[in-house]
Design a protein around this motif. Structure first.
Motif, mmCIF file in Angstrom:
data_model
loop_
_atom_site.group_PDB
_atom_site.id
_atom_site.type_symbol
_atom_site.label_atom_id
_atom_site.label_comp_id
_atom_site.label_asym_id
_atom_site.label_seq_id
_atom_site.Cartn_x
_atom_site.Cartn_y
_atom_site.Cartn_z
ATOM 1 N N ILE A 92 0.840 -1.205 0.000
ATOM 2 C CA ILE A 92 0.000 0.000 0.000
ATOM 3 C C ILE A 92 0.868 1.245 0.000
ATOM 4 C CG2 ILE A 92 -1.734 1.296 1.303
ATOM 5 C CD1 ILE A 92 -2.752 -1.454 2.341
ATOM 6 N N SER A 93 1.922 1.222 0.812
ATOM 7 C CA SER A 93 2.838 2.366 0.864
ATOM 8 C C SER A 93 3.530 2.585 -0.477
ATOM 9 C CB SER A 93 3.880 2.136 1.963
ATOM 10 O OG SER A 93 4.852 3.147 1.958
ATOM 11 N N ASP A 94 3.965 1.510 -1.106
ATOM 12 C CA ASP A 94 4.626 1.643 -2.407
ATOM 13 C C ASP A 94 3.708 2.294 -3.425
ATOM 14 O OD1 ASP A 94 6.962 0.534 -1.463
ATOM 15 O OD2 ASP A 94 6.596 -1.472 -2.304
ATOM 16 N N GLU A 95 2.445 1.870 -3.447
ATOM 17 C CA GLU A 95 1.511 2.454 -4.405
ATOM 18 C C GLU A 95 1.277 3.934 -4.104
ATOM 19 O OE1 GLU A 95 -0.752 2.932 -7.659
ATOM 20 O OE2 GLU A 95 0.354 1.100 -7.149
ATOM 21 N N ILE A 96 1.150 4.268 -2.829
ATOM 22 C CA ILE A 96 0.939 5.665 -2.442
ATOM 23 C C ILE A 96 2.105 6.543 -2.903
ATOM 24 C CG2 ILE A 96 0.950 7.204 -0.423
ATOM 25 C CD1 ILE A 96 -0.862 5.132 0.976
ATOM 26 N N PHE A 97 3.330 6.073 -2.677
ATOM 27 C CA PHE A 97 4.487 6.911 -2.976
ATOM 28 C C PHE A 97 4.920 6.850 -4.435
ATOM 29 C CE2 PHE A 97 4.728 7.026 1.589
ATOM 30 C CZ PHE A 97 5.205 8.308 1.836
ATOM 31 N N ASN A 152 2.639 6.365 -7.021
ATOM 32 C CA ASN A 152 1.550 6.828 -7.877
ATOM 33 C C ASN A 152 1.587 8.356 -7.950
ATOM 34 O OD1 ASN A 152 -1.036 7.524 -8.981
ATOM 35 N ND2 ASN A 152 -1.792 5.500 -8.375
ATOM 36 N N PRO A 153 1.778 8.921 -9.123
ATOM 37 C CA PRO A 153 1.903 10.380 -9.247
ATOM 38 C C PRO A 153 0.629 11.145 -8.921
ATOM 39 C CG PRO A 153 1.806 9.355 -11.415
ATOM 40 C CD PRO A 153 1.918 8.238 -10.427
ATOM 41 N N VAL A 154 -0.492 10.453 -8.863
ATOM 42 C CA VAL A 154 -1.762 11.123 -8.535
ATOM 43 C C VAL A 154 -1.743 11.646 -7.096
ATOM 44 C CG1 VAL A 154 -4.227 10.720 -8.167
ATOM 45 C CG2 VAL A 154 -3.113 9.867 -10.237
ATOM 46 N N VAL A 155 -1.067 10.936 -6.192
ATOM 47 C CA VAL A 155 -1.013 11.357 -4.787
ATOM 48 C C VAL A 155 -0.043 12.517 -4.657
ATOM 49 C CG1 VAL A 155 -0.480 10.663 -2.427
ATOM 50 C CG2 VAL A 155 -1.542 9.032 -4.005
ATOM 51 N N LYS A 156 -0.531 13.654 -4.181
ATOM 52 C CA LYS A 156 0.279 14.863 -4.113
ATOM 53 C C LYS A 156 0.845 15.144 -2.725
ATOM 54 C CE LYS A 156 -0.674 15.637 -8.407
ATOM 55 N NZ LYS A 156 0.362 15.326 -9.420
ATOM 56 N N LYS A 157 0.216 14.590 -1.699
ATOM 57 C CA LYS A 157 0.679 14.852 -0.337
ATOM 58 C C LYS A 157 0.406 13.643 0.540
ATOM 59 C CE LYS A 157 -0.183 16.899 4.033
ATOM 60 N NZ LYS A 157 1.174 16.839 4.536
ATOM 61 N N VAL A 158 1.359 13.341 1.453
ATOM 62 C CA VAL A 158 1.213 12.226 2.383
ATOM 63 C C VAL A 158 1.455 12.735 3.788
ATOM 64 C CG1 VAL A 158 2.012 9.922 3.044
ATOM 65 C CG2 VAL A 158 2.072 10.614 0.628
ATOM 66 N N SER A 159 0.586 12.328 4.699
ATOM 67 C CA SER A 159 0.773 12.629 6.124
ATOM 68 C C SER A 159 0.947 11.306 6.863
ATOM 69 C CB SER A 159 -0.426 13.392 6.681
ATOM 70 O OG SER A 159 -0.258 13.631 8.063
ATOM 71 N N PHE A 160 2.037 11.204 7.623
ATOM 72 C CA PHE A 160 2.373 9.955 8.303
ATOM 73 C C PHE A 160 2.615 10.213 9.783
ATOM 74 C CE2 PHE A 160 5.891 7.306 9.966
ATOM 75 C CZ PHE A 160 5.301 6.052 9.898
ATOM 76 N N THR A 161 2.058 9.366 10.626
ATOM 77 C CA THR A 161 2.378 9.342 12.045
ATOM 78 C C THR A 161 2.886 7.949 12.378
ATOM 79 O OG1 THR A 161 0.703 10.994 12.600
ATOM 80 C CG2 THR A 161 1.491 9.598 14.386
#
Length: 489
Positions: free
Chosen positions: A222-227, A229-238
């Motif tokens: 899931i993380s690989d796809e998020i990072f 995939n160019p569609v995702v512009k911002k990620v917030s992680f805790t």
């Protein structure tokens, strides 16, 4: 599925848990599941679809398809949705709290408090979204007009931790949705149920399909796809600092906007002029909240040598009255550790401290009654800097006491860490309060306050505790792009 000791749920069918993508409830394409156990009893409570890259990609595509419509709504319209969602959370707070206590062991009373806290982020950002102002700039020539407008960044992803599964989700989703972004949430594998129950409320609130998507399962995929995939512009992680560093490297490939709330090792300083009852109560609240499993809990308690003995006496007396047990028991104050690994880490830290000369003043053992991952609320003394407990997050109900003799000494000791998330100090001296607060290299300071986090204030760390801020008016900024428009007449 093994029998559970819980009631039926209206929001979530524990016999058939599904993921939430594009307004639909789906299973994983591989038709595989992971088992979720109650850490109080070790009973199986649900089998959760093990989502992976396919589900993450579908969720991102759904969020992207929903973005044009959602971003074009007025701030008032988006606020109405958020407030409706807030109301639904509060109407279903007992069920949400029960699910949270079952899946990750938080004491039920604290779980109720977290639901209210999480709902408050929706309230705050519903209103903050109405205050996303642009500006005009004085032009350098009479035939020009200069403007700055703010627009949503686009599709965002939220990767949330197990210890505050609802509050960390709404602290990220609240500003994202208010700004006009759409999103994908990847909840921790230890606590997906409360997030999926929240998705039921998103559905009930009438929020358009694809605006919010919840995908649990294979973290790496899931993380690989998020990072990637160019569609995702911002990620917030805790989460942990080690994982955060990895995500920084992954985000750099596409220069994704990234905010990180990472590990902490909070000092708790009690000066000789402090109100010792208030300080002892504050240390209790900070250290033993969620059984010590918070990033901002008091990890190192520094007490001035002139009041050390008196403080320890008062503090230990309060610790002895803490009730440990099944997280669903409303009278319990300390639930279990989240899993066996968490329990083993606490045991390791206490044993290491004892081998290096520490003295256990209270507790110090696994609590044997019951089947869960319980550890006694513990206070240890004669702590030294070479012990694991003084440099690593214990993430458990263990309070180490350390003596100091001067302001200068304790400031140096408190700052002697790679982390910089939260710090606490108790004093009745105004000059000292200001001077020490300004000298501590931490993003959040609890000044005579053991619970400083509120939706209307910025929260985040320095150094290796991450960057970016969540909460307050600062929390919506990372979900917005500033666009400069120069008009020639």
């Amino acid at each position: 599925m093994a029998n559970t000791t819980t009631k039926d749920f209206s929001l979530l069918d524990l016999e058939e848990v599904k993921l939430f993508v594009n307004g639909s409830w789906v299973t994983a394409s591989t038709d595989t599941f992971f088992t979720l156990k109650n850490p109080s009893t070790k009973e199986v409570i649900a089998n959760v679809p093990r989502g992976g890259r396919d589900e993450a990609k579908n969720a991102i595509e759904a969020a992207n398809a929903a973005f044009p419509q959602w971003s074009k709504l007025t701030a008032n319209d988006r606020a109405d949705y958020l407030l409706r969602l807030r109301d639904l959370m509060l109407e279903n707070e007992e069920e949400l709290a029960t699910l949270m206590s079952m899946e990750m062991g938080k004491a039920f009373g604290e779980s109720i408090g977290e639901v209210k806290y999480a709902a408050n982020f929706l309230s705050w950002y519903a209103e903050e979204g109405r205050r996303v102002y642009g500006e005009t700039i004085p032009a350098s020539s009479p035939n020009k007009r200069l403007f700055v407008i703010k627009q949503p960044v686009g599709v965002v992803a939220a990767i949330t931790p197990w210890n505050f599964p609802l509050a960390m989700m709404t602290r990220k989703l609240g500003p994202a949705l208010a700004a006009g972004c759409t999103g994908v949430v990847k909840p921790a594998s230890q606590s997906p149920l409360s997030a999926l129950a929240f998705a039921k409320l998103v559905e009930k609130a009438g929020i358009p399909n694809g605006v919010v998507n919840i995908v649990a399962g294979k973290t790496q995929e899931i993380s690989d796809e998020i990072f990637e995939n160019p569609v995702v512009k911002k990620v917030s992680f805790t989460g942990s600092t080690d994982v955060g560093k990895t995500l920084v490297e992954k985000s750099a490939k596409q220069l994704k906007k990234l905010s990180l709330e990472l590990g902490g090792h909070a000092p708790f300083i009690v000066f000789e002029d402090a109100d010792l009852d208030k300080a002892a109560e504050g240390a209790l609240a900070s250290k033993f909240r969620n059984a010590g499993q918070t990033c901002i809990c008091a990890n190192r308690i520094y007490v001035h040598e002139n009041v050390k003995e008196e403080f320890a006496t008062r503090f230990i007396e309060k610790v002895r009255h803490l009730k440990v047990g099944d997280s669903l028991d409303p009278s319990v104050q300390i639930g279990p550790l989240v899993n066996e690994d968490g329990l083993n880490k606490v045991v390791e830290h206490v044993k290491d401290a004892q081998l290096k000369g520490a003295v256990v003043l209270e507790g110090g053992h696994i609590k044997e009654d019951g089947d869960g991952y319980f550890f006694e609320p513990t206070v240890i003394d004669n702590v030294s800097k070479d012990m694991f407990i003084m440099s690593e997050e214990t993430f458990g109900p263990v309070a180490p006491l350390f003596t100091f003799s001067s302001d200068e000494e304790v400031i140096i000791e408190a700052n002697d860490t790679e982390y910089g998330l939260a710090a606490y100090l108790y004093t009745s001296n105004l000059e000292r309060a200001v001077r020490v607060s300004e000298s501590l290299n931490f993003g959040v300071i609890g000044l005579n306050d053991a619970v400083p986090g509120v939706p209307q204030a910025p929260f985040g760390g320095m150094n290796q505790s991450g960057y970016g801020r969540e909460g307050g008016h600062q929390g919506i900024k990372d979900y917005l792009e500033e666009k400069f428009i120069s008009l020639s007449l």
